[in-house]
Design a protein around this motif. Structure first.
Motif, PDB file in Angstrom:
ATOM      1  N   PHE A   1      -7.866   3.307 -11.988  1.00  0.00           N
ATOM      2  CA  PHE A   1      -6.895   3.553 -10.994  1.00  0.00           C
ATOM      3  C   PHE A   1      -7.154   2.489  -9.988  1.00  0.00           C
ATOM      4  N   VAL A   2      -7.898   1.117 -10.028  1.00  0.00           N
ATOM      5  CA  VAL A   2      -7.827   0.518  -8.752  1.00  0.00           C
ATOM      6  C   VAL A   2      -7.953  -0.877  -9.740  1.00  0.00           C
ATOM      7  N   VAL A   3      -7.542  -1.716  -8.409  1.00  0.00           N
ATOM      8  CA  VAL A   3      -7.423  -3.108  -9.122  1.00  0.00           C
ATOM      9  C   VAL A   3      -8.625  -4.172  -9.013  1.00  0.00           C
ATOM     10  N   ASP A   4      -8.845  -4.769  -9.603  1.00  0.00           N
ATOM     11  CA  ASP A   4     -10.603  -5.851  -9.449  1.00  0.00           C
ATOM     12  C   ASP A   4      -9.775  -6.581  -8.402  1.00  0.00           C
ATOM     13  N   ASP A   5      -8.870  -7.559  -8.686  1.00  0.00           N
ATOM     14  CA  ASP A   5      -9.145  -8.946  -7.913  1.00  0.00           C
ATOM     15  C   ASP A   5      -9.101  -8.039  -6.857  1.00  0.00           C
ATOM     16  N   GLY A   6      -9.628  -8.187  -5.562  1.00  0.00           N
ATOM     17  CA  GLY A   6      -9.046  -8.171  -3.596  1.00  0.00           C
ATOM     18  C   GLY A   6      -9.549  -6.759  -3.880  1.00  0.00           C
ATOM     19  N   LEU A   7     -10.033  -5.757  -4.916  1.00  0.00           N
ATOM     20  CA  LEU A   7      -9.720  -4.832  -4.337  1.00  0.00           C
ATOM     21  C   LEU A   7     -11.698  -4.225  -3.058  1.00  0.00           C
ATOM     22  N   VAL A   8     -11.013  -3.686  -2.023  1.00  0.00           N
ATOM     23  CA  VAL A   8     -12.257  -3.600  -1.120  1.00  0.00           C
ATOM     24  C   VAL A   8     -11.856  -1.965  -0.788  1.00  0.00           C
ATOM     25  N   MET A   9     -12.715  -1.258  -0.840  1.00  0.00           N
ATOM     26  CA  MET A   9     -13.410   0.195  -0.403  1.00  0.00           C
ATOM     27  C   MET A   9     -14.346   0.650   0.537  1.00  0.00           C
ATOM     28  N   ARG A  10     -14.057   1.107   1.628  1.00  0.00           N
ATOM     29  CA  ARG A  10     -15.427   1.229   2.661  1.00  0.00           C
ATOM     30  C   ARG A  10     -15.351   2.628   2.719  1.00  0.00           C
TER      31      ARG A  10
ATOM     32  N   GLY B   1     -20.916   2.273   2.736  1.00  0.00           N
ATOM     33  CA  GLY B   1     -20.635   0.432   2.455  1.00  0.00           C
ATOM     34  C   GLY B   1     -19.629   0.799   2.226  1.00  0.00           C
ATOM     35  N   THR B   2     -19.927  -0.357   2.093  1.00  0.00           N
ATOM     36  CA  THR B   2     -18.398  -1.446   1.708  1.00  0.00           C
ATOM     37  C   THR B   2     -18.383  -2.006   0.174  1.00  0.00           C
ATOM     38  N   PHE B   3     -17.229  -1.701  -0.859  1.00  0.00           N
ATOM     39  CA  PHE B   3     -18.117  -2.324  -2.100  1.00  0.00           C
ATOM     40  C   PHE B   3     -16.682  -3.151  -2.577  1.00  0.00           C
ATOM     41  N   ARG B   4     -16.703  -3.780  -2.940  1.00  0.00           N
ATOM     42  CA  ARG B   4     -15.561  -5.053  -3.283  1.00  0.00           C
ATOM     43  C   ARG B   4     -15.654  -5.555  -5.228  1.00  0.00           C
ATOM     44  N   GLY B   5     -14.410  -5.219  -5.467  1.00  0.00           N
ATOM     45  CA  GLY B   5     -14.117  -5.271  -7.076  1.00  0.00           C
ATOM     46  C   GLY B   5     -14.816  -4.814  -7.640  1.00  0.00           C
TER      47      GLY B   5
ATOM     48  N   HIS C   1       0.529  -3.857 -12.264  1.00  0.00           N
ATOM     49  CA  HIS C   1       0.460  -5.509 -13.364  1.00  0.00           C
ATOM     50  C   HIS C   1       1.461  -5.345 -14.951  1.00  0.00           C
ATOM     51  N   SER C   2       0.358  -4.117 -15.477  1.00  0.00           N
ATOM     52  CA  SER C   2       1.249  -4.076 -16.275  1.00  0.00           C
ATOM     53  C   SER C   2       1.574  -2.574 -17.208  1.00  0.00           C
ATOM     54  N   GLY C   3       2.255  -2.412 -16.196  1.00  0.00           N
ATOM     55  CA  GLY C   3       3.022  -0.999 -16.156  1.00  0.00           C
ATOM     56  C   GLY C   3       3.648  -0.717 -14.661  1.00  0.00           C
ATOM     57  N   PRO C   4       3.848   0.851 -14.896  1.00  0.00           N
ATOM     58  CA  PRO C   4       4.772   1.476 -13.715  1.00  0.00           C
ATOM     59  C   PRO C   4       3.217   2.113 -13.003  1.00  0.00           C
ATOM     60  N   THR C   5       2.219   2.174 -12.981  1.00  0.00           N
ATOM     61  CA  THR C   5       1.369   3.150 -12.655  1.00  0.00           C
ATOM     62  C   THR C   5       0.951   2.401 -11.320  1.00  0.00           C
ATOM     63  N   PRO C   6       1.056   2.870 -10.250  1.00  0.00           N
ATOM     64  CA  PRO C   6       0.789   1.965  -9.023  1.00  0.00           C
ATOM     65  C   PRO C   6      -1.076   1.888  -9.064  1.00  0.00           C
ATOM     66  N   LEU C   7      -1.665   0.808  -8.264  1.00  0.00           N
ATOM     67  CA  LEU C   7      -3.199   0.602  -7.655  1.00  0.00           C
ATOM     68  C   LEU C   7      -4.170   0.656  -6.751  1.00  0.00           C
ATOM     69  N   ILE C   8      -4.454   1.722  -6.745  1.00  0.00           N
ATOM     70  CA  ILE C   8      -5.333   1.418  -5.324  1.00  0.00           C
ATOM     71  C   ILE C   8      -6.143  -0.606  -5.194  1.00  0.00           C
ATOM     72  N   LYS C   9      -5.672  -0.848  -3.984  1.00  0.00           N
ATOM     73  CA  LYS C   9      -6.249  -2.337  -3.843  1.00  0.00           C
ATOM     74  C   LYS C   9      -7.475  -2.141  -2.846  1.00  0.00           C
ATOM     75  N   THR C  10      -6.856  -1.415  -1.200  1.00  0.00           N
ATOM     76  CA  THR C  10      -8.158  -1.002  -0.706  1.00  0.00           C
ATOM     77  C   THR C  10      -7.730   0.606  -0.732  1.00  0.00           C
ATOM     78  N   TYR C  11      -9.142   0.619  -0.237  1.00  0.00           N
ATOM     79  CA  TYR C  11      -9.792   2.557  -0.023  1.00  0.00           C
ATOM     80  C   TYR C  11     -10.518   2.658   1.398  1.00  0.00           C
ATOM     81  N   ILE C  12     -10.134   2.865   2.089  1.00  0.00           N
ATOM     82  CA  ILE C  12     -10.901   3.024   3.991  1.00  0.00           C
ATOM     83  C   ILE C  12     -10.902   3.884   4.321  1.00  0.00           C
ATOM     84  N   CYS C  13     -12.301   5.193   4.160  1.00  0.00           N
ATOM     85  CA  CYS C  13     -13.068   6.230   4.388  1.00  0.00           C
ATOM     86  C   CYS C  13     -12.680   6.706   6.071  1.00  0.00           C
ATOM     87  N   ASN C  14     -12.102   6.212   7.168  1.00  0.00           N
ATOM     88  CA  ASN C  14     -11.571   6.274   8.487  1.00  0.00           C
ATOM     89  C   ASN C  14     -12.640   7.246   9.143  1.00  0.00           C
TER      90      ASN C  14
END
Length: 150
Positions: A38-47, A51-55, A126-139
């Motif tokens: 569901f998520v990218v690896d390169d550049g993933l940021v989840m806050r 805490g904040t979690f990357r990749g 990158h390899s198909g039509p499914t979108p991926l989460i790059k940033t996920y911020i809990c506001n």
């Protein structure tokens, strides 16, 4: 002619479907490798409040922790606003999250109920039509009446 982002699968509909599939997978506690799809690896940021979690490494740390702490989870998307801008979409998500948690050595689990507001950045896969989460911020995470504290 459709926009290039639509040709790559990045539309309001595919982004909303991603959110629904994401929360259903969280509720089932799907396998970590499945969740990584569901998520990218390169550049993933989840806050999150914790805490904040990357990749993928940070994502795995977060996912293992929450999938071992919370159970009987139910996420219900109560609103989404999607703005597709070229190769990215900005997504405002409102979700009601209810679960149970057990804090050892307590004799009983506790009920949790929160309304969350989140902002995501979603990119075309990158390899198909499914979108991926790059940033996920809990506001914001607002407790429901009677909810235990996190």
């Amino acid at each position: 002619m459709p926009e290039a982002s639509a040709l790559r699968g990045l539309t309001e509909e595919t982004v909303r479907a991603l959110a629904e599939r994401w929360y259903a997978a969280l509720d089932r506690h799907d396998d970590l490798d499945e969740m990584k799809t569901f998520v990218v690896d390169d550049g993933l940021v989840m806050r999150f409040p914790e805490g904040t979690f990357r990749g993928h490494v940070g994502f795995a740390k977060w996912y293992v922790a929450v999938s071992h702490r919370f159970f009987d989870e139910e996420h219900k998307v109560t609103g989404t606003r999607v703005v597709v801008d070229g190769s990215e979409a900005r997504v405002h998500v409102r979700v009601n999250w209810q679960a149970r948690m057990w804090n050892p050595p307590s004799a009983r689990s506790e009920w949790l109920g929160f309304d969350a507001r989140q902002t995501w950045t979603v990119v075309a896969g990158h390899s198909g039509p499914t979108p991926l989460i790059k940033t996920y911020i809990c506001n914001a995470l607002e407790p429901m009446p009677g909810s235990a504290a996190l």
